[in-house]
Design a protein around this motif. Structure first.
Motif, PDB file in Angstrom:
ATOM      1  N   ARG A  23       0.830  -1.209   0.000  1.00 64.55           N
ATOM      2  CA  ARG A  23       0.000   0.000   0.000  1.00 64.55           C
ATOM      3  C   ARG A  23       0.861   1.254   0.000  1.00 64.55           C
ATOM      4  N   ALA A  24       1.973   1.177   0.703  1.00 68.92           N
ATOM      5  CA  ALA A  24       2.879   2.325   0.773  1.00 68.92           C
ATOM      6  C   ALA A  24       4.311   1.816   0.764  1.00 68.92           C
ATOM      7  N   GLY A  25       5.087   2.286  -0.179  1.00 67.68           N
ATOM      8  CA  GLY A  25       6.489   1.932  -0.251  1.00 67.68           C
ATOM      9  C   GLY A  25       7.341   2.958   0.472  1.00 67.68           C
ATOM     10  N   PRO A  26       8.658   2.851   0.325  1.00 63.86           N
ATOM     11  CA  PRO A  26       9.545   3.800   0.998  1.00 63.86           C
ATOM     12  C   PRO A  26       9.473   5.188   0.359  1.00 63.86           C
ATOM     13  N   GLU A  27       9.739   6.193   1.176  1.00 65.68           N
ATOM     14  CA  GLU A  27       9.794   7.568   0.666  1.00 65.68           C
ATOM     15  C   GLU A  27      11.165   7.873   0.084  1.00 65.68           C
ATOM     16  N   ALA A  28      12.173   7.176   0.563  1.00 67.67           N
ATOM     17  CA  ALA A  28      13.554   7.382   0.107  1.00 67.67           C
ATOM     18  C   ALA A  28      14.360   6.173   0.540  1.00 67.67           C
ATOM     19  N   MET A  29      15.523   5.998  -0.068  1.00 65.44           N
ATOM     20  CA  MET A  29      16.380   4.872   0.287  1.00 65.44           C
ATOM     21  C   MET A  29      17.463   5.238   1.302  1.00 65.44           C
ATOM     22  N   ASP A  30      17.456   6.467   1.784  1.00 62.24           N
ATOM     23  CA  ASP A  30      18.333   6.850   2.884  1.00 62.24           C
ATOM     24  C   ASP A  30      17.745   6.255   4.165  1.00 62.24           C
ATOM     25  N   PRO A  31      18.449   5.351   4.837  1.00 59.74           N
ATOM     26  CA  PRO A  31      17.847   4.667   5.983  1.00 59.74           C
ATOM     27  C   PRO A  31      17.683   5.524   7.224  1.00 59.74           C
ATOM     28  N   ALA A 163      19.415  11.927  -2.600  1.00 62.22           N
ATOM     29  CA  ALA A 163      19.495  11.595  -4.027  1.00 62.22           C
ATOM     30  C   ALA A 163      20.531  10.508  -4.301  1.00 62.22           C
ATOM     31  N   ALA A 164      21.632  10.542  -3.561  1.00 64.29           N
ATOM     32  CA  ALA A 164      22.680   9.533  -3.759  1.00 64.29           C
ATOM     33  C   ALA A 164      22.209   8.148  -3.322  1.00 64.29           C
ATOM     34  N   PHE A 165      21.377   8.093  -2.310  1.00 67.03           N
ATOM     35  CA  PHE A 165      20.802   6.816  -1.890  1.00 67.03           C
ATOM     36  C   PHE A 165      19.758   6.347  -2.894  1.00 67.03           C
ATOM     37  N   ASN A 166      18.914   7.260  -3.341  1.00 71.94           N
ATOM     38  CA  ASN A 166      17.856   6.873  -4.277  1.00 71.94           C
ATOM     39  C   ASN A 166      18.420   6.368  -5.598  1.00 71.94           C
ATOM     40  N   SER A 167      19.557   6.909  -5.999  1.00 73.48           N
ATOM     41  CA  SER A 167      20.177   6.473  -7.253  1.00 73.48           C
ATOM     42  C   SER A 167      20.897   5.138  -7.097  1.00 73.48           C
ATOM     43  N   GLY A 168      21.167   4.756  -5.845  1.00 72.20           N
ATOM     44  CA  GLY A 168      21.892   3.525  -5.571  1.00 72.20           C
ATOM     45  C   GLY A 168      23.353   3.747  -5.243  1.00 72.20           C
ATOM     46  N   LYS A 169      23.881   4.935  -5.531  1.00 73.91           N
ATOM     47  CA  LYS A 169      25.300   5.198  -5.300  1.00 73.91           C
ATOM     48  C   LYS A 169      25.686   5.016  -3.837  1.00 73.91           C
ATOM     49  N   PHE A 182      15.192   2.324  -7.868  1.00 69.07           N
ATOM     50  CA  PHE A 182      14.137   2.837  -6.999  1.00 69.07           C
ATOM     51  C   PHE A 182      13.452   4.010  -7.668  1.00 69.07           C
ATOM     52  N   LYS A 183      12.129   3.935  -7.755  1.00 73.11           N
ATOM     53  CA  LYS A 183      11.305   5.037  -8.253  1.00 73.11           C
ATOM     54  C   LYS A 183      10.302   5.374  -7.159  1.00 73.11           C
ATOM     55  N   PRO A 184      10.454   6.525  -6.494  1.00 74.24           N
ATOM     56  CA  PRO A 184       9.544   6.873  -5.404  1.00 74.24           C
ATOM     57  C   PRO A 184       8.085   6.784  -5.827  1.00 74.24           C
ATOM     58  N   ARG A 185       7.282   6.230  -4.930  1.00 77.01           N
ATOM     59  CA  ARG A 185       5.837   6.050  -5.132  1.00 77.01           C
ATOM     60  C   ARG A 185       5.516   5.075  -6.252  1.00 77.01           C
ATOM     61  N   THR A 186       6.504   4.336  -6.735  1.00 72.91           N
ATOM     62  CA  THR A 186       6.272   3.424  -7.858  1.00 72.91           C
ATOM     63  C   THR A 186       6.847   2.038  -7.597  1.00 72.91           C
ATOM     64  N   GLU A 187       8.182   1.917  -7.575  1.00 75.88           N
ATOM     65  CA  GLU A 187       8.792   0.593  -7.563  1.00 75.88           C
ATOM     66  C   GLU A 187      10.144   0.600  -6.866  1.00 75.88           C
ATOM     67  N   LEU A 188      10.382  -0.470  -6.123  1.00 78.88           N
ATOM     68  CA  LEU A 188      11.685  -0.754  -5.542  1.00 78.88           C
ATOM     69  C   LEU A 188      12.106  -2.126  -6.062  1.00 78.88           C
ATOM     70  N   LEU A 189      13.237  -2.186  -6.761  1.00 76.27           N
ATOM     71  CA  LEU A 189      13.716  -3.437  -7.349  1.00 76.27           C
ATOM     72  C   LEU A 189      15.009  -3.843  -6.664  1.00 76.27           C
ATOM     73  N   LEU A 190      15.029  -5.078  -6.146  1.00 75.37           N
ATOM     74  CA  LEU A 190      16.149  -5.579  -5.354  1.00 75.37           C
ATOM     75  C   LEU A 190      16.720  -6.844  -5.973  1.00 75.37           C
ATOM     76  N   GLU A 191      18.019  -7.074  -5.702  1.00 73.64           N
ATOM     77  CA  GLU A 191      18.694  -8.265  -6.190  1.00 73.64           C
ATOM     78  C   GLU A 191      19.347  -8.983  -5.009  1.00 73.64           C
ATOM     79  N   ARG A 192      19.320 -10.301  -5.029  1.00 70.13           N
ATOM     80  CA  ARG A 192      19.873 -11.089  -3.941  1.00 70.13           C
ATOM     81  C   ARG A 192      21.362 -10.782  -3.724  1.00 70.13           C
TER      82      ARG A 192
END
Length: 516
Positions: A23-31, A163-169, A182-192
């Motif tokens: 229903r709600a994903g992350p707002e940002a990838m900065d923990p 921004a550096a976290f959201n880009s993956g850097k 990561f696309k805010p409000r859309t999709e988070l794609l992860l790899e093992r």
């Protein structure tokens, strides 16, 4: 919880990929940026803390294998050896120091995780696997506080921004999955992450799709676009249970819907029924706040508005948590008494004000908002209901733009101190108290009880102090509890297994593919 395991569908053809509709994903990838539940739940797939919590919020070793209290204000943590970050570097005590010291610098629009590190005054690196943490006052709940502080490598640097976290850097953790995109409000794609210290996950890839519309999330499950959804709409639970193509599990959640009245001296948002601003804020009067509580029919909300998947709440945390009121008085509904209290306070004809709520954070939030407006109208209040997206609600409430708001809250440490220090203590940045006190409530006696309780090392004394402070907040109607929610997940039939959590988190590592 109603059961131990949840089974669902991930077709064998794509058993290496797990797709979760949230229903709600992350707002940002900065923990360290935000502290809301959907944010923490998502980033736990990528990052880890010194300690973790099991499905009942019991503390478990994670990046730290052991910890001990050296004196009232000094803790020592031993780190797990040979833990790898996603970039191949090895976990070192300096990474813990960097991460803990970073938290207050990067707090986002809801105050971030400052409350969790408020008492930390010094972090010392003794050797590569030993860190010593000193606090300004005794803090018996420090391990619980640290369960939400994720560790990142020090070499990302002090200038790493969202921004550096959201880009993956900069999104480098030790968790079971690496960030692909990561696309805010859309999709988070992860790899093992194959070098994960617990062992590699069942899933080569995990996709978290934010689908905030309840009907669309159900449709995604039905069409096999996703394998699992959280926050199943309450109105659809009975129907899904009757359909052998699906499996549904629900149990008590820690989340409680709370009504927050603002305590400012005056607000132009509160008017008489002709639209003229009142000379003073009526919500500052305890009689008015009690009238608000008496106007609410919690049983109807739980049974009808929320489809029987909630129950009336009698205090602002779960009844059995440490420091809760042992036997809280059941919340009452009494419209006549509510009208009398409003008249005694000088508002026999009521007044007008807006009510703001989220529309896409927790199950039933918009429906409850609408019902609450109708209930308050029965005691003479003109309520303009505003159910808005959480991306609007959270920063606006933090800016003080609301005079009456409805939002969910869960005591994620499993005890009262976290909630009282965050919501009910006067906002005091120097002490780290009141980080989520957006209502301007301030009671010196309650503040003193909370402050003493938070540093009381004797557990019995601490429990009594916390329950006393909780009782004072209750009697002040400073924050008005409404209903405690259920957690509900759904999947198609019987090829996934996991143990559900009371904090509603859906952690991909702990979801297993069931062999046919």
């Amino acid at each position: 919880m109603a059961g131990a395991m949840l089974f669902g569908a991930a077709a064998a053809a794509h058993a290496q990929e797990l797709r979760i509709g949230v229903r709600a994903g992350p707002e940002a990838m900065d923990p360290h940026y935000m502290a809301i539940g959907n944010q923490i739940a998502a980033i736990k797939n990528v990052y880890e803390a010194l300690v973790s919590q099991d499905e009942q919020l019991r503390i478990q070793p994670a990046l730290a294998t052991a910890w001990k209290l050296l004196d009232d204000t000094t803790w020592e943590f031993k780190l797990r050896p040979q833990v790898k970050f996603h970039d191949g570097s090895e976990l070192h005590a300096r990474d813990v120091k960097f991460s803990l010291e970073r938290v207050p610098r990067v707090a986002g629009p809801n105050g971030g995780l400052v409350i969790n590190t408020r008492n930390i005054t010094e972090v010392l690196v003794l050797d590569s696997l030993t860190v010593r943490i000193r606090t300004s006052i005794p803090n018996p709940s420090l391990p619980q506080d640290l369960a939400r502080i994720m560790i990142v490598p020090a070499h990302i640097g002090d200038d790493a921004q969202v921004a550096a976290f959201n880009s993956g850097k900069a999104a480098i953790g030790t968790g079971p999955f690496k960030l692909l995109s990561f696309k805010p409000r859309t999709e988070l794609l992860l790899e093992r992450f194959d070098s994960y210290w617990r062992g590699p996950a069942d899933w080569k890839r995990v996709q978290l799709l934010e689908i905030s519309n309840d009907a669309a999330r159900l449709a995604a499950l039905a069409s096999r676009r996703v394998d699992l959804i959280n926050f199943v709409p309450y109105g659809d639970v009975a129907k899904l249970k009757k359909n052998s193509d699906y499996t549904v599990l629900h149990g008590d959640s820690i989340y409680i819907f709370l009504l927050y009245p603002d305590f400012r001296a005056q607000s132009d948002l509160i008017t008489d029924k002709a639209g003229k601003p009142l000379a003073s804020n009526p919500l500052r009067d305890k009689r008015v706040r009690e009238a608000l509580s008496l106007a609410v029919d919690r049983r109807t909300i739980a049974a009808t508005v929320l489809e029987g998947l909630a129950k009336p709440a009698n205090q602002i945390i779960v009844d059995k948590f440490f420091g809760a009121i042992e036997k809280p008085a059941p919340a009452q509904t009494n419209l006549q008494k509510a009208r009398e209290l409003l008249a005694q306070a000088g508002y026999p004809d009521g007044f007008a004000l807006p009510l703001h709520c989220t529309s896409d954070r927790l199950p039933g939030d918009a429906a409850l908002c609408s019902a609450l407006g109708q209930m308050l109208a029965k005691v003479g209040l003109d309520v303009k209901v505003n159910a808005v997206s959480r991306t609007v609600f959270i920063p606006a409430r933090a800016r003080g733009e609301y005079v009456l708001s409805l939002a969910g809250w869960g005591s994620l440490t499993g005890e009262a101190g976290y909630t009282l220090a965050a919501l009910a203590h006067t906002n005091d940045k120097s002490k780290g108290f009141g980080a989520f006190n957006f209502t301007n409530y301030s009671n010196p006696g309650t503040d003193a009880a909370i402050s003493v309780a938070m540093r009381a090392m004797d557990s019995d004394r601490r429990r009594l102090l916390l329950s006393g402070a909780m009782q004072a907040v209750q009697e002040d109607y400073a924050i008005i509890p409404l209903v405690q929610l259920s957690s509900v997940w759904a999947t198609r039939a019987k090829t996934l297994a996991f143990t559900p959590r009371v904090d509603d988190e859906t952690l991909a590592y702990f979801i297993q593919a069931v062999k046919k």
